[in-house]
Design a protein around this motif. Structure first.
Motif, PDB file in Angstrom:
ATOM      1  N   ALA A 303      69.850 -14.874  63.617  1.00 44.99           N
ATOM      2  CA  ALA A 303      70.083 -15.588  62.358  1.00 44.99           C
ATOM      3  C   ALA A 303      69.296 -14.949  61.216  1.00 44.99           C
ATOM      4  O   ALA A 303      69.799 -14.832  60.093  1.00 44.99           O
ATOM      5  N   ARG A 304      68.069 -14.518  61.475  1.00 46.56           N
ATOM      6  CA  ARG A 304      67.275 -13.837  60.437  1.00 46.56           C
ATOM      7  C   ARG A 304      67.979 -12.552  59.984  1.00 46.56           C
ATOM      8  O   ARG A 304      68.020 -12.241  58.791  1.00 46.56           O
ATOM      9  N   MET A 305      68.514 -11.803  60.925  1.00 44.62           N
ATOM     10  CA  MET A 305      69.216 -10.570  60.583  1.00 44.62           C
ATOM     11  C   MET A 305      70.474 -10.863  59.761  1.00 44.62           C
ATOM     12  O   MET A 305      70.792 -10.145  58.817  1.00 44.62           O
ATOM     13  N   LEU A 306      71.188 -11.932  60.126  1.00 47.09           N
ATOM     14  CA  LEU A 306      72.388 -12.306  59.379  1.00 47.09           C
ATOM     15  C   LEU A 306      72.030 -12.687  57.942  1.00 47.09           C
ATOM     16  O   LEU A 306      72.709 -12.275  56.990  1.00 47.09           O
ATOM     17  N   VAL A 307      70.979 -13.476  57.777  1.00 47.64           N
ATOM     18  CA  VAL A 307      70.543 -13.875  56.436  1.00 47.64           C
ATOM     19  C   VAL A 307      70.185 -12.644  55.597  1.00 47.64           C
ATOM     20  O   VAL A 307      70.573 -12.531  54.426  1.00 47.64           O
ATOM     21  N   LYS A 308      69.474 -11.686  56.195  1.00 45.81           N
ATOM     22  CA  LYS A 308      69.125 -10.458  55.471  1.00 45.81           C
ATOM     23  C   LYS A 308      70.373  -9.681  55.065  1.00 45.81           C
ATOM     24  O   LYS A 308      70.446  -9.120  53.966  1.00 45.81           O
ATOM     25  N   THR A 309      71.370  -9.646  55.945  1.00 50.61           N
ATOM     26  CA  THR A 309      72.615  -8.944  55.630  1.00 50.61           C
ATOM     27  C   THR A 309      73.324  -9.598  54.455  1.00 50.61           C
ATOM     28  O   THR A 309      73.793  -8.918  53.536  1.00 50.61           O
ATOM     29  N   ILE A 310      73.401 -10.932  54.455  1.00 54.36           N
ATOM     30  CA  ILE A 310      74.071 -11.643  53.360  1.00 54.36           C
ATOM     31  C   ILE A 310      73.305 -11.449  52.056  1.00 54.36           C
ATOM     32  O   ILE A 310      73.908 -11.220  50.994  1.00 54.36           O
ATOM     33  N   GLU A 311      71.991 -11.521  52.118  1.00 54.04           N
ATOM     34  CA  GLU A 311      71.191 -11.317  50.908  1.00 54.04           C
ATOM     35  C   GLU A 311      71.373  -9.904  50.358  1.00 54.04           C
ATOM     36  O   GLU A 311      71.356  -9.694  49.140  1.00 54.04           O
ATOM     37  N   GLU A 312      71.565  -8.939  51.258  1.00 53.30           N
ATOM     38  CA  GLU A 312      71.780  -7.553  50.841  1.00 53.30           C
ATOM     39  C   GLU A 312      73.173  -7.357  50.250  1.00 53.30           C
ATOM     40  O   GLU A 312      73.339  -6.689  49.222  1.00 53.30           O
ATOM     41  N   GLN A 313      74.183  -7.948  50.877  1.00 51.81           N
ATOM     42  CA  GLN A 313      75.567  -7.739  50.460  1.00 51.81           C
ATOM     43  C   GLN A 313      76.015  -8.677  49.346  1.00 51.81           C
ATOM     44  O   GLN A 313      76.880  -8.327  48.536  1.00 51.81           O
ATOM     45  N   PHE A 314      75.444  -9.885  49.297  1.00 53.13           N
ATOM     46  CA  PHE A 314      75.843 -10.899  48.317  1.00 53.13           C
ATOM     47  C   PHE A 314      74.601 -11.535  47.684  1.00 53.13           C
ATOM     48  O   PHE A 314      74.315 -12.714  47.896  1.00 53.13           O
ATOM     49  N   PRO A 315      73.852 -10.773  46.916  1.00 51.01           N
ATOM     50  CA  PRO A 315      72.612 -11.308  46.362  1.00 51.01           C
ATOM     51  C   PRO A 315      72.850 -12.556  45.512  1.00 51.01           C
ATOM     52  O   PRO A 315      73.751 -12.589  44.677  1.00 51.01           O
ATOM     53  N   GLY A 316      72.048 -13.590  45.807  1.00 48.25           N
ATOM     54  CA  GLY A 316      72.134 -14.829  45.041  1.00 48.25           C
ATOM     55  C   GLY A 316      73.246 -15.762  45.462  1.00 48.25           C
ATOM     56  O   GLY A 316      73.353 -16.877  44.941  1.00 48.25           O
ATOM     57  N   GLN A 317      74.097 -15.357  46.413  1.00 49.54           N
ATOM     58  CA  GLN A 317      75.235 -16.169  46.841  1.00 49.54           C
ATOM     59  C   GLN A 317      74.792 -17.291  47.773  1.00 49.54           C
ATOM     60  O   GLN A 317      73.881 -17.140  48.578  1.00 49.54           O
ATOM     61  N   THR A 334      67.417 -22.078  64.516  1.00 45.01           N
ATOM     62  CA  THR A 334      68.479 -21.257  63.917  1.00 45.01           C
ATOM     63  C   THR A 334      68.981 -21.893  62.625  1.00 45.01           C
ATOM     64  O   THR A 334      69.150 -21.211  61.605  1.00 45.01           O
ATOM     65  N   LEU A 335      69.195 -23.206  62.643  1.00 49.04           N
ATOM     66  CA  LEU A 335      69.682 -23.897  61.442  1.00 49.04           C
ATOM     67  C   LEU A 335      68.648 -23.858  60.324  1.00 49.04           C
ATOM     68  O   LEU A 335      69.007 -23.742  59.135  1.00 49.04           O
ATOM     69  N   GLU A 336      67.383 -23.941  60.674  1.00 50.40           N
ATOM     70  CA  GLU A 336      66.328 -23.868  59.652  1.00 50.40           C
ATOM     71  C   GLU A 336      66.327 -22.519  58.948  1.00 50.40           C
ATOM     72  O   GLU A 336      66.020 -22.419  57.752  1.00 50.40           O
ATOM     73  N   ILE A 337      66.692 -21.471  59.675  1.00 49.86           N
ATOM     74  CA  ILE A 337      66.756 -20.126  59.079  1.00 49.86           C
ATOM     75  C   ILE A 337      67.979 -19.993  58.178  1.00 49.86           C
ATOM     76  O   ILE A 337      67.933 -19.358  57.114  1.00 49.86           O
ATOM     77  N   LEU A 338      69.107 -20.603  58.571  1.00 44.83           N
ATOM     78  CA  LEU A 338      70.330 -20.513  57.782  1.00 44.83           C
ATOM     79  C   LEU A 338      70.287 -21.405  56.541  1.00 44.83           C
ATOM     80  O   LEU A 338      70.945 -21.119  55.532  1.00 44.83           O
ATOM     81  N   ALA A 339      69.528 -22.479  56.595  1.00 40.91           N
ATOM     82  CA  ALA A 339      69.572 -23.517  55.556  1.00 40.91           C
ATOM     83  C   ALA A 339      69.285 -23.033  54.133  1.00 40.91           C
ATOM     84  O   ALA A 339      69.957 -23.472  53.194  1.00 40.91           O
ATOM     85  N   PRO A 340      68.297 -22.154  53.900  1.00 44.69           N
ATOM     86  CA  PRO A 340      68.028 -21.753  52.505  1.00 44.69           C
ATOM     87  C   PRO A 340      69.216 -21.130  51.785  1.00 44.69           C
ATOM     88  O   PRO A 340      69.284 -21.174  50.552  1.00 44.69           O
ATOM     89  N   LEU A 341      70.168 -20.543  52.513  1.00 43.16           N
ATOM     90  CA  LEU A 341      71.349 -19.954  51.883  1.00 43.16           C
ATOM     91  C   LEU A 341      72.525 -20.927  51.813  1.00 43.16           C
ATOM     92  O   LEU A 341      73.581 -20.585  51.286  1.00 43.16           O
ATOM     93  N   ALA A 342      72.340 -22.137  52.329  1.00 44.96           N
ATOM     94  CA  ALA A 342      73.484 -23.031  52.528  1.00 44.96           C
ATOM     95  C   ALA A 342      73.932 -23.730  51.254  1.00 44.96           C
ATOM     96  O   ALA A 342      73.126 -24.301  50.528  1.00 44.96           O
TER      97      ALA A 342
END
Length: 403
Positions: A303-317, A334-342
């Protein structure tokens, strides 16, 4: 459950157990009955909590770009049992798998193996029949007691180590590392990715005991970012375009390149660059519609790697998350890691004996106002404002692709 495996077992009257039974005695006995096909293969053996499939896909693409024939054994199934055994990039055919099952039936293997052990034997037989130049083998779970750990490879690879399968592998990174390090064989070199320090110490101790050369990401080899990426290790390659996105994939690509070099594969710049520009793997931030992606991040590390990928590809999204996970995973973390981008969460009930109930995910979700759906009610359309990512169990994602 391995989709369509039961059809072959029924056709050839082969019994096997669908439970998990770590250990090598049964599969060693079975392989002896079919004259040890694994001993005739040139193998690279890959273990790791995350990154195994991606690393193997990169090696497979690079080898094929250089004109080599390949065999791959991976898990779990994407659509069904056929895609777990790939020959030259294509799932094994029904005819090829039937021939292998005939061999196993004639050898009297009924009733002595688990489903995964039976499939492992089938893979080795399929590769002996096809005779590829290189075979890439992914561990099913752990390493030391995994049924694939009967091989003597050209190179052993450990991509990453984090908490996962704790009921079988142990409740600490060190215990899990001891299982992964079990694939290291005497005098066989090993390539390791970016590991936690505690895990790395365990792996290095095992390698020292086995008198195995170790090549470590960030020390003996690295992928450097810039206008274009540069791999530096036993060889040096410029990487103008990388199709598989995310900083974790840069590490997986580096591990793949170093492993191939260590295996003695002669690599050329143009072939490497072309393969990396086009390689892909299902469920690794895979785009399935406009602004809609699926990803098999099923534990906190992934989940951490996925969040980093989204932040890299879609900054601010912000992201509309659609989540289904197994109850054996640490879904709360896992949900706690995904939550900041939700922007939102939707939790999915899907058919699997170990699937976590959508309501149980909702209870531990750090965000209010989530929705509950069944797997056949997942909405794959997205709003214009947010991207949508279906994330979690590969069993959920594969069932989604079969719909």
């Amino acid at each position: 459950m391995i989709p369509k495996l039961d059809e072959y077992k029924k056709q050839f009257e082969l019994m096997s157990d669908d439970s998990i039974k770590p250990g090598l005695d049964a599969i060693e006995e079975a392989l002896a009955c079919v004259l040890n096909p694994e001993k005739e293969l040139r193998i690279i053996h890959v273990a790791g909590t995350n990154g195994k499939g991606s690393t193997i896909a990169v090696m497979e693409a690079i080898l094929q770009a250089h004109g080599f024939e390949t065999g791959v054994f991976s898990s779990p199934a994407i659509l069904d049992v056929h895609d777990q055994i790939r020959i030259n990039g294509k799932p094994i055919t029904q005819e090829e798998l039937e021939y292998v099952f005939e061999e196993m039936e004639a050898a009297g293997l009924s009733g002595i193996l688990t489903d995964f052990e039976l499939l492992t034997v089938a893979a080795f037989l399929a590769f002996r029949n096809a005779d590829p130049d290189y075979v890439l083998i992914e561990t099913g779970m752990g390493g030391r007691l995994d049924s694939t750990n009967v091989v003597t490879p050209l190179v052993s690879v450990i991509t990453s180590i984090a908490l996962d399968h704790t009921g079988f592998l142990g409740d600490s990174v060190e215990k899990i590392a001891a299982h992964k390090a079990g694939i290291i064989k005497p005098y066989i070199p090993v390539v390791i990715g970016e590991l936690p320090e505690d895990a790395k110490e365990v792996v290095l101790a095992e390698a020292k005991k086995c008198k195995s050369l170790v090549r470590t990401y960030g020390e003996e080899f690295i992928m450097k970012s810039g206008e274009t990426e540069t791999f530096s290790g036993m060889s040096t390659f410029e990487i103008p375009v990388r199709n598989m996105k995310g900083p974790h994939q840069a590490i997986n690509h580096a591990v793949a390149l170093e492993a191939l070099s260590l295996a003695g594969v002669p690599l050329k710049q143009d072939k490497v660059a072309d393969a990396i520009a086009h390689v892909s793997l299902p469920f690794r931030f895979q785009k399935i519609a406009e602004n809609v992606y699926i990803d098999g991040a099923h534990n906190p590390a992934a989940a951490r790697m996925l969040v980093k990928t989204i932040e890299e590809q879609f900054p601010g999204q912000k992201v509309d998350w659609v989540v289904g996970m197994l109850n054996t995973k640490d879904y709360k973390a896992t949900l706690e890691i995904l939550a900041p981008l939700a922007n939102s969460f939707t939790f999915v009930d899907f058919p699997h004996e170990q699937a976590a109930k959508a309501g149980d995910l909702q209870v531990v979700c750090p965000m209010q106002g989530s929705r509950l759906v069944s797997s056949n009610e997942i909405d794959l359309k997205c709003s214009r404002k947010y991207i949508k990512v279906v994330v979690g169990s590969l069993y959920l994602l594969s069932s989604l692709m079969r719909q």
